[in-house]
Design a protein around this motif. Structure first.
Motif, PDB file in Angstrom:
ATOM      1  N   ASP A  96       0.573  -0.902   0.185  1.00  0.00           N
ATOM      2  CA  ASP A  96       0.217   0.415  -0.358  1.00  0.00           C
ATOM      3  C   ASP A  96       0.766   1.171  -0.032  1.00  0.00           C
ATOM      4  O   ASP A  96       2.341   0.960   0.315  1.00  0.00           O
ATOM      5  CB  ASP A  96      -0.740   0.162   1.412  1.00  0.00           C
ATOM      6  N   SER A  97       0.799   2.519  -0.466  1.00  0.00           N
ATOM      7  CA  SER A  97       0.784   3.439  -0.158  1.00  0.00           C
ATOM      8  C   SER A  97       1.471   3.861   1.208  1.00  0.00           C
ATOM      9  O   SER A  97       0.859   4.001   1.900  1.00  0.00           O
ATOM     10  CB  SER A  97       0.387   5.095  -0.941  1.00  0.00           C
ATOM     11  N   CYS A 145       4.051   2.394   2.752  1.00  0.00           N
ATOM     12  CA  CYS A 145       4.145   1.420   3.574  1.00  0.00           C
ATOM     13  C   CYS A 145       6.144   0.997   3.370  1.00  0.00           C
ATOM     14  O   CYS A 145       6.220   0.365   4.385  1.00  0.00           O
ATOM     15  CB  CYS A 145       3.866   0.432   3.179  1.00  0.00           C
ATOM     16  N   GLY A 146       6.094   2.497   2.898  1.00  0.00           N
ATOM     17  CA  GLY A 146       8.135   1.779   2.931  1.00  0.00           C
ATOM     18  C   GLY A 146       8.749   1.734   1.410  1.00  0.00           C
ATOM     19  O   GLY A 146       9.357   1.399   1.716  1.00  0.00           O
ATOM     20  N   SER A 148       9.561   3.696  -0.789  1.00  0.00           N
ATOM     21  CA  SER A 148      10.670   3.701  -1.712  1.00  0.00           C
ATOM     22  C   SER A 148      11.565   4.206  -0.147  1.00  0.00           C
ATOM     23  O   SER A 148      13.238   3.772  -1.390  1.00  0.00           O
ATOM     24  CB  SER A 148      10.447   5.664  -1.675  1.00  0.00           C
ATOM     25  N   THR A 149      11.396   3.504   0.724  1.00  0.00           N
ATOM     26  CA  THR A 149      12.599   3.379   1.787  1.00  0.00           C
ATOM     27  C   THR A 149      13.704   2.277   1.248  1.00  0.00           C
ATOM     28  O   THR A 149      14.185   2.430   1.182  1.00  0.00           O
ATOM     29  CB  THR A 149      12.048   3.021   3.336  1.00  0.00           C
ATOM     30  N   GLN A 164       2.438   9.977  11.252  1.00  0.00           N
ATOM     31  CA  GLN A 164       3.586  10.506  11.998  1.00  0.00           C
ATOM     32  C   GLN A 164       3.333  11.447  10.203  1.00  0.00           C
ATOM     33  O   GLN A 164       3.734  12.881  10.586  1.00  0.00           O
ATOM     34  CB  GLN A 164       4.544   9.149  11.750  1.00  0.00           C
ATOM     35  N   ARG A 165       2.898  10.560   9.195  1.00  0.00           N
ATOM     36  CA  ARG A 165       3.478  11.872   8.089  1.00  0.00           C
ATOM     37  C   ARG A 165       2.602  12.571   7.875  1.00  0.00           C
ATOM     38  O   ARG A 165       2.919  13.821   7.271  1.00  0.00           O
ATOM     39  CB  ARG A 165       3.734  10.649   6.934  1.00  0.00           C
ATOM     40  N   GLY A 174      13.476   2.763  10.381  1.00  0.00           N
ATOM     41  CA  GLY A 174      13.155   1.048  10.035  1.00  0.00           C
ATOM     42  C   GLY A 174      14.580   0.483  10.522  1.00  0.00           C
ATOM     43  O   GLY A 174      15.059  -0.120  10.603  1.00  0.00           O
ATOM     44  N   THR A 197      12.919  -3.926   9.786  1.00  0.00           N
ATOM     45  CA  THR A 197      11.995  -3.610   8.579  1.00  0.00           C
ATOM     46  C   THR A 197      13.218  -3.047   8.223  1.00  0.00           C
ATOM     47  O   THR A 197      13.444  -3.650   7.148  1.00  0.00           O
ATOM     48  CB  THR A 197      11.558  -2.497   9.446  1.00  0.00           C
TER      49      THR A 197
HETATM   50  P1  ADP Z   1       6.060   4.767   0.257  1.00  0.00           P
HETATM   51  O1  ADP Z   1       6.807   4.407  -0.968  1.00  0.00           O
HETATM   52  O2  ADP Z   1       5.610   3.563   0.266  1.00  0.00           O
HETATM   53  O3  ADP Z   1       5.056   5.693  -0.225  1.00  0.00           O
HETATM   54  P2  ADP Z   1       7.588   5.170   2.373  1.00  0.00           P
HETATM   55  O4  ADP Z   1       9.224   4.693   2.011  1.00  0.00           O
HETATM   56  O5  ADP Z   1       7.931   6.950   1.426  1.00  0.00           O
HETATM   57  O6  ADP Z   1       6.788   4.820   1.918  1.00  0.00           O
HETATM   58  O7  ADP Z   1       7.937   5.737   3.516  1.00  0.00           O
HETATM   59  C1  ADP Z   1       6.814   6.450   3.610  1.00  0.00           C
HETATM   60  C2  ADP Z   1       6.881   7.013   5.200  1.00  0.00           C
HETATM   61  O8  ADP Z   1       6.020   5.956   6.239  1.00  0.00           O
HETATM   62  C3  ADP Z   1       8.134   7.839   5.546  1.00  0.00           C
HETATM   63  O9  ADP Z   1       8.301   8.866   5.502  1.00  0.00           O
HETATM   64  C4  ADP Z   1       8.238   6.963   7.772  1.00  0.00           C
HETATM   65  O10 ADP Z   1       7.070   8.136   7.808  1.00  0.00           O
HETATM   66  C5  ADP Z   1       7.565   5.884   7.271  1.00  0.00           C
HETATM   67  N1  ADP Z   1       7.550   4.549   7.168  1.00  0.00           N
HETATM   68  C6  ADP Z   1       8.284   4.171   6.124  1.00  0.00           C
HETATM   69  N2  ADP Z   1       8.960   2.737   6.461  1.00  0.00           N
HETATM   70  C7  ADP Z   1       9.276   3.130   8.277  1.00  0.00           C
HETATM   71  C8  ADP Z   1      10.083   2.046   9.200  1.00  0.00           C
HETATM   72  N3  ADP Z   1      10.325   0.870   8.823  1.00  0.00           N
HETATM   73  N4  ADP Z   1       9.993   2.953  10.733  1.00  0.00           N
HETATM   74  C9  ADP Z   1       8.927   3.768  10.258  1.00  0.00           C
HETATM   75  N5  ADP Z   1       8.361   4.400   9.556  1.00  0.00           N
HETATM   76  C10 ADP Z   1       8.551   4.102   8.309  1.00  0.00           C
END
Ligand code: ADP
Ligand code: G6P
Length: 354
Positions: free
Chosen positions: A17-18, A20-21, A23-24, A162-163, A318, A323
């Motif tokens: 889902d969007s 959800c991490g 891009s990280t 948070q976001r 994370g 994670t």
């Molecule tokens: P996506 O690309 O799926 O939309 P992102 O990687 O941009 O997600 O992450 C969106 C937000 O979710 C981040 O800004 C952060 O706040 C939170 N987030 C993502 N991964 C983690 C993690 N492993 N632990 C804590 N917060 C996270």
């Protein structure tokens, strides 16, 4: 005949889902391949694509067939298959897999419109990330490896707050409402894809603190399918056994509530899997080497590579828990998979390529 497909593209699917991490995760993955991925130079500034020397990451939102207005008019969400063009997704991923460039559409997240397409050349590794990489059976067939990020509702909620509340100024009520509104389509179209994934990273609230609902400490499970070609699951201590391990003590500094690892065989949607679990958070990332030295089949190129990667990106979300650790490990496994596929192709007789 000898086509452009001589150096074949391998395709990785990343579903979640969007928010959800994804891009990280992508930043950790491209780092393992030795280079940060950047938007295409000189193109549309709202392009969703990221390109590094080896890897191109495309966002499947680009295959929306309905733009924001169209979705509103028809009353469908972006998660609904009717808002997405799977025929085009299939054609273009297949073309790239065969070594052919494509003119991929761009969904502009700022305007909610479909922008003129951008040229994407077949990379060594193509990652398709988004809501539906494993939804369409034809696209699924093209994947050399697939990953599903399974974030539990409690944790999703904590991250969204948070976001969207802290960084985007939305109200708690509106965040709750938007999660609720997405839920039926999420359950119908996104969540079922996890049964097809070769690896699932499941993120749950901790079990180390009774009734925790802060979402600061997480229990993370890496579910790895057995019998996947070029992929051998990571294990703790002894392959196939069942282990619980509390590494805290003389060699690993832990504060409350500590860290607990578990490992063992299990079943997931009728498939045989291995599950590695970490509950808790690291206090000192440099001590991660102690944990790393007890894990096997990591596909590292040198002793301590996992710890090095984690330290390098200590500022990513994370990094102090499972994670970040499991995303890094999956990145290493994908590098290994890629190298094995390339080696096997190089060794294959010429006739087999036609
Ligand atoms: P996506 O690309 O799926 O939309 P992102 O990687 O941009 O997600 O992450 C969106 C937000 O979710 C981040 O800004 C952060 O706040 C939170 N987030 C993502 N991964 C983690 C993690 N492993 N632990 C804590 N917060 C996270
Ligand atoms: C993208 C995202 C979806 C999000 C949508 C916004 O497609 O991947 O997760 O819901 O944009 O849709 P909306 O209809 O609110 O513009």
């Amino acid at each position: 005949t000898c086509s452009a497909g001589d150096s074949q593209t391998i395709v990785i699917g990343l579903a979640a889902d969007s928010g959800c991490g994804k891009s990280t995760f992508m930043r950790r993955l491209t780092s393992v391949f030795g280079g940060a991925a950047e938007p295409p130079k000189g193109g549309n500034p709202d392009s969703n694509t990221l390109i590094s020397e080896t890897t191109t990451v495309i966002c499947l939102d680009d295959y929306h067939s309905l733009d924001r207005t169209g979705r509103k008019e028809k009353g469908v969400t972006a998660l609904d298959p009717r808002a997405n063009n799977f025929d085009l997704m299939y054609e273009q991923v297949k073309a790239m897999k065969d070594g052919v460039s494509v003119e991929k559409p761009i969904y502009n997240h700022v305007t909610g419109l479909l922008d003129p397409p951008e040229l994407i050349k077949p990379p060594k590794i193509l990652v398709i990330e988004g809501l539906h990489p494993m939804y369409d059976a034809r696209v699924r067939e093209l994947l050399d490896f697939s990953i599903y990020l399974d974030i539990s509702n409690e944790v999703k909620f904590a991250w969204k707050i948070q976001r969207d509340m802290t960084e985007r100024g939305h109200s708690l009520e509106s965040i709750k409402a938007s999660i609720e509104a997405r839920k039926p389509d999420f359950d119908a179209y996104i969540d079922p894809q996890k049964q097809y994934a070769d690896a699932v990273i499941e993120v749950l609230p901790t079990q180390l603190i009774p009734d925790d609902n802060e979402g600061k400490v997480l229990r993370v499970r890496l579910i790895m399918k057995e019998g996947v070609k070029y992929f051998s699951p990571v294990y703790l201590f002894d392959e196939g056994s069942t282990i619980e391990w509390i590494p805290c003590g003389r060699k690993l500094t832990c504060s409350y509530p500590g860290i607990k690892f578990s490992y063992g065989p299990d079943a997931y949607f009728g498939h045989e899997v291995s599950i590695l679990e970490m509950d808790g958070k690291f206090d000192r990332l440099d001590e991660l080497i102690y944990v790393e030295s007890h894990l096997s089949n990591l596909s590292t190129k040198f002793y301590g590579e996992v710890t090095q990667q984690m330290l390098k990106h200590a500022d990513f979300p994370g990094s102090n828990n499972g994670t970040g650790l499991f995303q890094t490990i999956v990145g290493l496994k994908i590098r290994d998979l890629y190298e094995q596929i390339i080696t096997s192709k190089a060794a294959a007789p010429v006739e087999a390529k036609a």
